[in-house]
Design an enzyme around this catalytic site. Structure first.
Site, PDB file in Angstrom:
ATOM      1  N   HIS A 117       0.845  -1.210   0.000  1.00 27.22           N
ATOM      2  CA  HIS A 117       0.000   0.000   0.000  1.00 27.22           C
ATOM      3  C   HIS A 117       0.888   1.271   0.000  1.00 27.22           C
ATOM      4  O   HIS A 117       0.825   2.103   0.912  1.00 27.22           O
ATOM      5  CB  HIS A 117      -0.880  -0.051   1.253  1.00 27.22           C
ATOM      6  CG  HIS A 117      -2.084   0.820   1.253  1.00 27.22           C
ATOM      7  ND1 HIS A 117      -2.034   2.186   1.073  1.00 27.22           N
ATOM      8  CD2 HIS A 117      -3.385   0.517   1.426  1.00 27.22           C
ATOM      9  CE1 HIS A 117      -3.253   2.675   1.151  1.00 27.22           C
ATOM     10  NE2 HIS A 117      -4.100   1.681   1.362  1.00 27.22           N
ATOM     11  N   GLU A 140      -0.582   1.190  -5.487  1.00 29.82           N
ATOM     12  CA  GLU A 140      -0.354  -0.032  -4.718  1.00 29.82           C
ATOM     13  C   GLU A 140      -0.304  -1.263  -5.620  1.00 29.82           C
ATOM     14  O   GLU A 140      -1.301  -1.598  -6.257  1.00 29.82           O
ATOM     15  CB  GLU A 140      -1.491  -0.194  -3.704  1.00 29.82           C
ATOM     16  CG  GLU A 140      -1.780   1.071  -2.917  1.00 29.82           C
ATOM     17  CD  GLU A 140      -3.109   1.022  -2.184  1.00 29.82           C
ATOM     18  OE1 GLU A 140      -3.562  -0.070  -1.822  1.00 29.82           O
ATOM     19  OE2 GLU A 140      -3.706   2.091  -1.973  1.00 29.82           O
TER      20      GLU A 140
HETATM   21  O1  TA6 Z   1      -6.106   1.149  -0.804  1.00 30.37           O
HETATM   22  C1  TA6 Z   1      -7.110   2.084  -0.701  1.00 30.37           C
HETATM   23  C2  TA6 Z   1      -7.840   1.899   0.597  1.00 30.37           C
HETATM   24  O2  TA6 Z   1      -8.354   0.589   0.698  1.00 30.37           O
HETATM   25  C3  TA6 Z   1      -8.921   2.963   0.701  1.00 30.37           C
HETATM   26  O3  TA6 Z   1     -10.217   2.456   0.529  1.00 30.37           O
HETATM   27  C4  TA6 Z   1      -8.652   3.666   2.003  1.00 30.37           C
HETATM   28  O4  TA6 Z   1      -9.550   3.491   2.994  1.00 30.37           O
HETATM   29  C5  TA6 Z   1      -7.203   3.290   2.300  1.00 30.37           C
HETATM   30  O5  TA6 Z   1      -6.950   2.075   1.693  1.00 30.37           O
HETATM   31  C6  TA6 Z   1      -6.688   3.369   3.721  1.00 30.37           C
HETATM   32  O6  TA6 Z   1      -7.069   2.313   4.515  1.00 30.37           O
HETATM   33  P1  TA6 Z   1      -6.670   2.281   6.035  1.00 30.37           P
HETATM   34  O7  TA6 Z   1      -7.272   1.011   6.596  1.00 30.37           O
HETATM   35  O8  TA6 Z   1      -5.182   2.286   6.121  1.00 30.37           O
HETATM   36  O9  TA6 Z   1      -7.263   3.535   6.662  1.00 30.37           O
END
Ligand code: TA6
Length: 323
Positions: A176, A280
């Protein structure tokens, strides 16, 4: 800051690998390539929180409000989403790997890579008894984080099914990565145009991207499917291009929360969406399934190159395809 040296090769051309105390006393591994680039990895989450080039410039975004306190995952850097991406399953969002304490693996099985990097650390995660109550599988997850001679950062994941009961398991996955950008409205992403994506902001409905490079003027949260192995992120203001290379990771998520959503995230500054973009490398649409004894490998390599794209001199095709 002094710290413990961990298994590394020695000699004038080798880098250094040190374990030191990071924020809130959490252990972190500092990798330094002899040519000056560096990376930092917290054992908490096997979370890369810093990647600097040989001029000491930071390439990754970490929120000024990031909370380095388990069990909260760290906001920024490169969280590892395993064994579940987002809420696509019964586990906590993005799975548990990002809020577990990993160990240094001093004796990993040999890993064939095409880089000459000698500056790396191997980490390992195995489930505790308590973990198997949440996800009833036995596995070994090995992660190698390396900084290379050209300043590149690579992460290689190896996940092995060690179930003794003969059962396969499936998982989804993402690196991520939060890239640091000078101004989100000046950023373009090349390599995802014309592809199909699932839009997280529209109940994951499927759409097809139009022909142009991606630019940003509002919240975006999309899962691009079956993407090429190279994606470029062009930062117009910094005249810098990040090149993402990936193997074993067919999908790519692009996320920026923009202003409204940023305000709703407690460990993220209200204005910080301007200075980050998540791209990502992921395996989401088709979960990875491993039978006992089988191993999956997913590799991410990030590099940063100067770009003169803003003056129209750099053909993005050259960045993506090397032609
Ligand atoms: O990768 C994108 C995502 O899944 C979004 O939907 C957003 O919520 C982000 O990741 C962050 O997630 P987190 O659980 O780290 O707040």
């Amino acid at each position: 800051m002094s710290g413990e040296k961990v298994a590394v090769s020695s000699g004038p051309s080798s880098g250094s690998v040190d374990v030191v105390k990071g924020i809130n006393g959490l252990d972190k591994v500092v990798l330094r390539d002899p040519r000056g680039s560096s990376a930092e990895v917290y054992l908490y989450g096997a979370h890369v929180t810093s990647w600097k080039n040989d001029h000491g410039e930071e390439m990754l975004f970490v929120s000024s409000k990031a909370i380095f306190k388990p069990p909260k995952p760290i906001r920024g850097g490169i969280p590892i989403c395993f064994p579940q991406f987002s809420n696509l399953g019964p586990l906590e969002a993005h799975g548990f790997a990002r809020n577990k304490f990993w160990s240094i693996d001093n004796n990993p099985p040999p890993l064939q890579t095409n880089t000459s990097s000698k500056t790396f650390v191997d980490l390992i995660l195995k489930p505790s008894e308590e973990d198997t109550r949440v996800w009833p599988h036995s596995y070994e997850y090995r992660l190698r984080v390396a900084v290379g001679p050209a300043g590149e950062l690579s992460l290689t994941s190896r996940v092995r099914n060690t179930n003794a009961d003969g059962k396969p398991f499936s998982f989804t996955f993402a690196y991520h990565t939060y890239f640091s950008v000078s101004d989100i409205s000046e950023v373009r992403v090349e390599g995802l145009e014309t592809l199909d994506y699932l839009d997280n902001l529209q109940s994951r409905a499927r759409f097809t991207e139009q022909g142009d490079a991606l630019t940003f003027e509002s919240e975006v949260d999309k899962i691009y499917l079956s993407t090429p192995s190279k994606i470029a992120i062009l930062d117009h203001e910094k005249k810098r291009t990040f090149v993402v290379r990936k193997e074993g990771l067919p999908d790519a998520v692009v996320w920026n929360p923009w202003d409204k959503r940023a305000k709703a995230i407690s460990d993220f500054g209200d204005e910080e969406y301007k200075y980050m973009l998540c791209v990502e490398a992921a395996a989401i649409e088709k979960p990875i399934t491993l039978k006992p004894g089988e191993e999956w490998r997913g590799r991410l390599e990030l590099s940063a190159v100067p770009s003169s794209y803003c003056s129209g001199q750099l053909d993005p095709q050259k960045v993506l395809h090397g032609i």
